[in-house]
Design an enzyme around this catalytic site. Structure first.
Site, PDB file in Angstrom:
ATOM      1  N   PHE A   1      43.350  63.657 -74.898  1.00 54.22           N
ATOM      2  CA  PHE A   1      43.817  62.564 -74.044  1.00 54.22           C
ATOM      3  C   PHE A   1      42.692  61.678 -73.529  1.00 54.22           C
ATOM      4  CE2 PHE A   1      43.298  62.410 -69.443  1.00 54.22           C
ATOM      5  CZ  PHE A   1      42.500  63.501 -69.231  1.00 54.22           C
ATOM      6  N   LYS A   2      41.450  62.136 -73.620  1.00 58.38           N
ATOM      7  CA  LYS A   2      40.352  61.285 -73.150  1.00 58.38           C
ATOM      8  C   LYS A   2      40.238  60.006 -73.970  1.00 58.38           C
ATOM      9  CE  LYS A   2      37.706  64.708 -70.700  1.00 58.38           C
ATOM     10  NZ  LYS A   2      38.715  65.794 -70.909  1.00 58.38           N
ATOM     11  N   ASP A   3      40.846  59.987 -75.152  1.00 60.27           N
ATOM     12  CA  ASP A   3      40.808  58.786 -75.983  1.00 60.27           C
ATOM     13  C   ASP A   3      41.305  57.547 -75.243  1.00 60.27           C
ATOM     14  OD1 ASP A   3      39.747  59.866 -78.280  1.00 60.27           O
ATOM     15  OD2 ASP A   3      41.691  60.415 -79.116  1.00 60.27           O
TER      16      ASP A   3
ATOM     17  N   LEU B   1      38.729  56.313 -72.953  1.00 57.27           N
ATOM     18  CA  LEU B   1      37.440  56.016 -73.585  1.00 57.27           C
ATOM     19  C   LEU B   1      37.555  54.987 -74.710  1.00 57.27           C
ATOM     20  CD1 LEU B   1      35.592  59.390 -73.368  1.00 57.27           C
ATOM     21  CD2 LEU B   1      34.756  57.187 -72.562  1.00 57.27           C
TER      22      LEU B   1
END
Ligand SMILES: *Cc1c(COP(=O)(O)O)cnc(C)c1O
Length: 494
Positions: A111-113, A116
């Site tokens: 989920f950091k996509d 970021l």
């Protein structure tokens, strides 16, 4: 510094430690952390729910635009729209499956996509709005996931270079291969001798070295970070919860304005804080259920009001939540204290000096909207296998932590509200743990083959970005000593 804002710049940011306010978003984004050591927070929360609920059919990008533009008001609207499209089009989307808000459909499958991919696009526009001449060099130390997501986000973004350090022996084979095969004209990946702490301390030391930064400035470079406390990473996460909520309404699972609960597997407290911000914007949320693994500092905190990091870090199979200091909690406490920067500074000073703090009764009262609990490794394994065997649905170890904690919450309270559980990583990101939970024998088999084993058993598609990784060309192989991280930067920049 000039900020061009003929279109009005309503929103300003202030520091949680009280010494800065009235900061424009472009500055807050490029600086990352406030000068007084605090975190930037919006000075107010626009109520958008009432207008957004009339437009439930917006695409993810359209919804993101409506929300994000309320915060980053000193960046032109057309530019924000471009930033969002460049970040997400064909690269990221959110899906709702059962009660799960799947946030991992992006280039790195976690989920950091979402944050970021967006941060570089908005930083690039912020750099322009501030008229910065220097090229911005993003430095990141990673224990695996953040590094890859930062590389994907910043690759080929004009005006930026990105350098990632990872502990050569401290990441999984898949994580290492994701980074070592990274393409892009402006990216550099270094393995370093030592562990993640060494890498992180090295980066912190570089940020604190004024002389080194001066030297780089003469060469035309400015250092910055893609750290998760950057407000440019937090704001885009608010979108998930609106998107998930409207999806539930569209599917007829809830009525308009009906309250839901949200469950978030938590590490640095960014994602769950974004859910709280969504509520401040009017989204009907009842409880915020904060799920931890064996590193249950937050569970203890929500039970007692005492934050105590004085314990050993336990390495678990949900590594992205192996954290003792959840930085973004500071932002929640700031709201709960009635924006009392002095009080927050005292708490944070105490955390640094004593490793512990206790919040006031007023704050304890405020925190009642949050419920904390944790899941052990056995509970996580059982949740993965139950979910797969009973529902045919595969969840990763982080999401399983959330599932276990949600079950505990229901058992304790009898709650029957509709729930959204944040699903933060593809099960294929941690295939060995999943295989172990499903009792698929993977003893002595390398990580890349484990992916195929999991596929053979479940027939659930391996995400393209993880498939064939072992056949991609390796582009980054340099390893530096942990005491030579500065030299590594110079060898790349000069
Ligand atoms: C980072 C991460 C988390 C924790 O999110 P925070 O915003 O740091 O609380 C949970 N799951 C996965 C897979 C992550 O990568």
């Amino acid at each position: 510094m000039h900020i061009i804002n003929t279109w009005g710049d309503k929103m300003k940011f202030q520091s949680t430690r009280g010494l800065e306010s009235g900061v424009a978003s472009a500055e807050a984004i490029v600086r990352g952390i406030a000068k007084d050591g605090g975190l930037y927070v919006p000075e107010s929360f626009p109520n958008l729910y009432d207008s957004l609920k009339k437009e439930k059919t917006l695409s993810y990008e359209e919804l993101a635009f409506k929300i994000i533009k309320e915060y980053f008001t000193d960046i032109k609207e057309e530019e924000l729209m471009d930033a969002i499209n460049e970040a997400y089009n064909d690269r990221f989307n959110v899906e709702v499956n059962k009660n799960f808000l799947e946030l991992y459909h992006g280039p790195t499958c976690a989920f950091k996509d979402a944050a970021l991919l967006f941060l570089p696009q908005v930083m690039r526009r912020a750099r322009k709005a501030l008229g910065l001449k220097e090229e911005v060099v993003i430095l990141t130390a990673t224990s695996g996931d953040t590094g890859k997501a930062a590389l994907e986000g910043f690759k080929d973004v004009e005006g930026f270079k990105v350098i990632v350090y990872y502990p050569k022996k401290g990441v999984s084979a898949i994580q290492e291969r994701q980074m070592s095969t990274q393409e892009g004209k402006n990216v550099k990946v270094y393995g370093i001798t030592g562990n993640f702490d060494n890498a992180q301390n090295g980066v912190k030391e570089i940020f604190g070295d004024e002389k080194f930064k001066e030297e780089l400035k003469k060469e035309g470079y400015l250092l910055s970070s893609a750290n998760s406390i950057n407000i440019g990473r937090l704001v885009p996460q608010i979108v998930y919860y609106f998107y998930g909520y409207f999806k539930l309404v569209k599917e007829g699972k809830i009525k308009e304005d009906e309250k839901i609960n949200v469950v978030v597997p938590t590490g640095n407290f960014g994602n769950i804080l974004a859910a709280y911000y969504a509520k401040r914007m009017g989204l009907p949320v009842e409880k915020f259920i904060c799920a931890s693994n064996d590193n249950k500092v937050l569970t203890d905190f929500f039970h007692t009001g005492v934050y105590d990091k004085r314990r050993e870090l336990i390495l678990t199979e949900s590594p992205s939540m192996d954290i003792l200091v959840s930085s973004n909690l500071e932002r929640l406490l700031f709201e709960g204290s009635g924006k009392d920067g002095e009080e927050i500074k005292k708490l944070m000073d105490s955390l640094i000096k004593e490793g512990i703090y206790e919040v006031s009764d007023k704050l304890k009262e405020f925190l009642k909207d949050f419920y904390g609990n944790f899941a052990t490794q056995e509970e996580v394994s059982k949740a993965i296998s139950d979910m797969y065997n009973k529902e045919g649905y595969l969840i990763d170890t982080h999401t399983a932590v959330a599932q276990v904690v949600y079950e505990k919450y229901v058992k304790e309270t009898g709650a029957n509200k509709q729930v959204l559980i944040a699903s933060t990583a593809s099960p294929y990101k941690f295939p060995r743990s999943i295989c172990n939970a499903l009792e698929i024998d993977v003893e002595g088999i390398d990580d890349f083959k484990v992916l195929n084993k999991l596929f053979e058993k479940t027939k659930i598609e391996i995400p393209t970005n993880l498939r064939d990784l072992d056949k991609k060309q390796i582009l980054h192989e340099e390893v530096w000593d942990k005491d030579e991280m500065k030299e590594a930067i110079l060898s790349y920049l000069k």
